[in-house]
Design an enzyme around this catalytic site. Structure first.
Site, PDB file in Angstrom:
ATOM      1  N   THR A   1     -10.754  46.778 -19.800  1.00 47.09           N
ATOM      2  CA  THR A   1      -9.639  47.143 -18.915  1.00 47.09           C
ATOM      3  C   THR A   1      -9.334  46.103 -17.845  1.00 47.09           C
ATOM      4  OG1 THR A   1     -11.141  48.351 -17.460  1.00 47.09           O
ATOM      5  CG2 THR A   1     -10.069  49.604 -19.230  1.00 47.09           C
ATOM      6  N   LYS A   2     -10.209  45.115 -17.668  1.00 46.36           N
ATOM      7  CA  LYS A   2     -10.039  44.150 -16.580  1.00 46.36           C
ATOM      8  C   LYS A   2      -8.809  43.267 -16.807  1.00 46.36           C
ATOM      9  CE  LYS A   2     -13.838  45.161 -14.225  1.00 46.36           C
ATOM     10  NZ  LYS A   2     -14.368  46.345 -14.904  1.00 46.36           N
ATOM     11  N   THR A   3      -8.389  42.565 -15.761  1.00 43.66           N
ATOM     12  CA  THR A   3      -7.233  41.686 -15.896  1.00 43.66           C
ATOM     13  C   THR A   3      -7.477  40.631 -16.973  1.00 43.66           C
ATOM     14  OG1 THR A   3      -8.081  40.431 -14.006  1.00 43.66           O
ATOM     15  CG2 THR A   3      -6.308  41.966 -13.579  1.00 43.66           C
ATOM     16  N   LEU A   4      -8.692  40.117 -17.041  1.00 43.82           N
ATOM     17  CA  LEU A   4      -9.117  39.306 -18.183  1.00 43.82           C
ATOM     18  C   LEU A   4     -10.227  40.093 -18.871  1.00 43.82           C
ATOM     19  CD1 LEU A   4      -8.945  36.696 -19.823  1.00 43.82           C
ATOM     20  CD2 LEU A   4     -10.677  35.710 -18.310  1.00 43.82           C
TER      21      LEU A   4
ATOM     22  N   PHE B   1     -15.025  43.533 -19.095  1.00 43.00           N
ATOM     23  CA  PHE B   1     -14.827  44.850 -19.671  1.00 43.00           C
ATOM     24  C   PHE B   1     -13.356  44.982 -20.084  1.00 43.00           C
ATOM     25  CE2 PHE B   1     -14.181  49.494 -19.363  1.00 43.00           C
ATOM     26  CZ  PHE B   1     -15.255  49.932 -20.134  1.00 43.00           C
TER      27      PHE B   1
END
Length: 372
Positions: free
Chosen positions: A190-193, A188
């Protein structure tokens, strides 16, 4: 000053040529379903995490649902998990008519209290579903010890934990998602990746589980129009895989920037008595996917932030055992007091690699001004 909770535009502007080239390569070749970029990303995830297999699917939710199906979290069997998490961590069990069994959380880390797991184990229990939430991996040493003792399967919800590592009893850091039978990641945005749309990944070190996962994501087919299982239509989009491969090259730098931002928040807010800052337990490496605080008068603080054009989010305003969709489980208010109390006070502040020090300073000063 306006501070967005998250924005992708700054990252895109900084790496526009790389992103555009990656996207154009997919479009020009026209292989949009399980194209070569998906395989390349899967190999990249394997190398980065140390997982033997990585299988790209359409979302983190699908990854949880498919893994739960394969592991037998269904047909009345019980799976122990936390009520303080996103819906998908539990709906993946109930989708297959399995029964989630909740245990309360640790108030300092928001992770499942592992000391309460074993008392819930019975003859119907088939698995444990720990959630590596925000900046805290669950105590995987204790969880795997319980799982081995009672012959339970472990599905790690590492949707928010890409890049996090746990130093276990062997003395080596192991990547979130690679310790249990299956682990899942969400891509998604907003995730770090994070991608530029939905996407997910299943990881495992088990040959048979990987074989099934590859079948299950394409309707259960071992080859085209030959169906070994009733599976799913859940394939990581080739365009998303191309974008994620660009981002994966810079993931360590992105995590380092997140850590710097988190330290600035901690330094600036440590003297605010109305705020409780997050803590970490166990020897692990964080990624600061979310920077949560516990705040007195949380809802009024949220209004104050909004009036000053500061983005925020609340993860999570109501624990799952109190959600109407899970009322059939029979839980009531008061059953998990820590999760309930945390849900009333928690609020997430803006954190992403491109946020500026001045913006973080403004967020902190705005919070302090509220409590004066």
């Amino acid at each position: 000053m306006k501070v967005s909770f998250y924005t992708s535009q700054r990252e895109y502007s900084a790496k526009k040529d790389e992103f555009n080239t990656a996207i154009q390569a997919v479009i020009e070749k026209g292989n949009f379903i399980l194209g070569e970029q998906v395989a390349q990303l899967e190999q990249g995830i394997q190398q980065y995490t140390g997982a033997k297999y990585a299988i790209g699917v359409a979302s983190g939710t699908d990854a949880l649902t498919i893994a739960s199906d394969i592991l037998g979290f269904k047909d009345g069997k019980e799976v122990i998990t936390s009520p303080f998490t996103f819906l998908a961590s539990t709906s993946c069990i109930t989708k297959h008519k399995g029964r989630p069994v909740f245990v309360d959380i640790d108030e300092e880390t928001f992770a499942m209290d592992v000391n309460k797991i074993e008392e819930k184990v019975n003859q119907q229990t088939v698995g444990i579903l720990p959630i590596h939430l925000f900046d805290q991996m669950a105590d995987m040493d204790k969880i795997m010890e319980i799982a081995e003792k009672h012959q339970l399967k472990v599905l790690e919800d590492a949707a928010e934990a890409f890049g996090m590592r746990w130093k276990g009893k062997g003395g080596l850091y192991r990547h979130a998602g690679t310790i249990g039978d299956f682990g899942v990641f969400s891509f998604f945005p907003t995730k770090t990746l994070g991608g530029y749309g939905d996407g997910g990944m299943m990881v495992t070190n088990d040959d048979e589980l990987a074989r099934k996962a590859k079948f299950f994501r394409v309707h259960g087919a071992s080859k085209k129009y030959h169906y070994d299982y009733i599976g799913y239509n859940s394939r990581l989009d080739t365009l998303q895989a191309a974008i994620l491969s660009v981002k994966l090259k810079y993931i360590d730098d992105a995590i380092a920037k997140r850590e710097k931002i988190a330290k600035q928040y901690i330094e600036n807010l440590s003297d605010c008595e109305a705020i409780t800052l997050p803590k970490v337990k166990g020897d692990q490496k964080q990624v600061y996917y979310v920077f949560n605080i516990l705040a007195e008068s949380r809802d009024q603080l949220a209004e104050h932030l909004a009036k000053n054009e500061i983005g925020y989010s609340i993860y999570y305003p109501r624990p799952l055992h109190l959600q109407p969709c899970f009322s059939y489980l029979g839980y009531r208010k008061g059953d998990f007091p820590i999760a309930e109390r945390v849900s009333e006070n928690i609020i997430a502040l803006p954190i992403y690699p491109e946020i500026t020090a001045d913006e973080v300073e403004f967020v902190c000063s705005t919070i302090k001004s509220f409590y004066k």
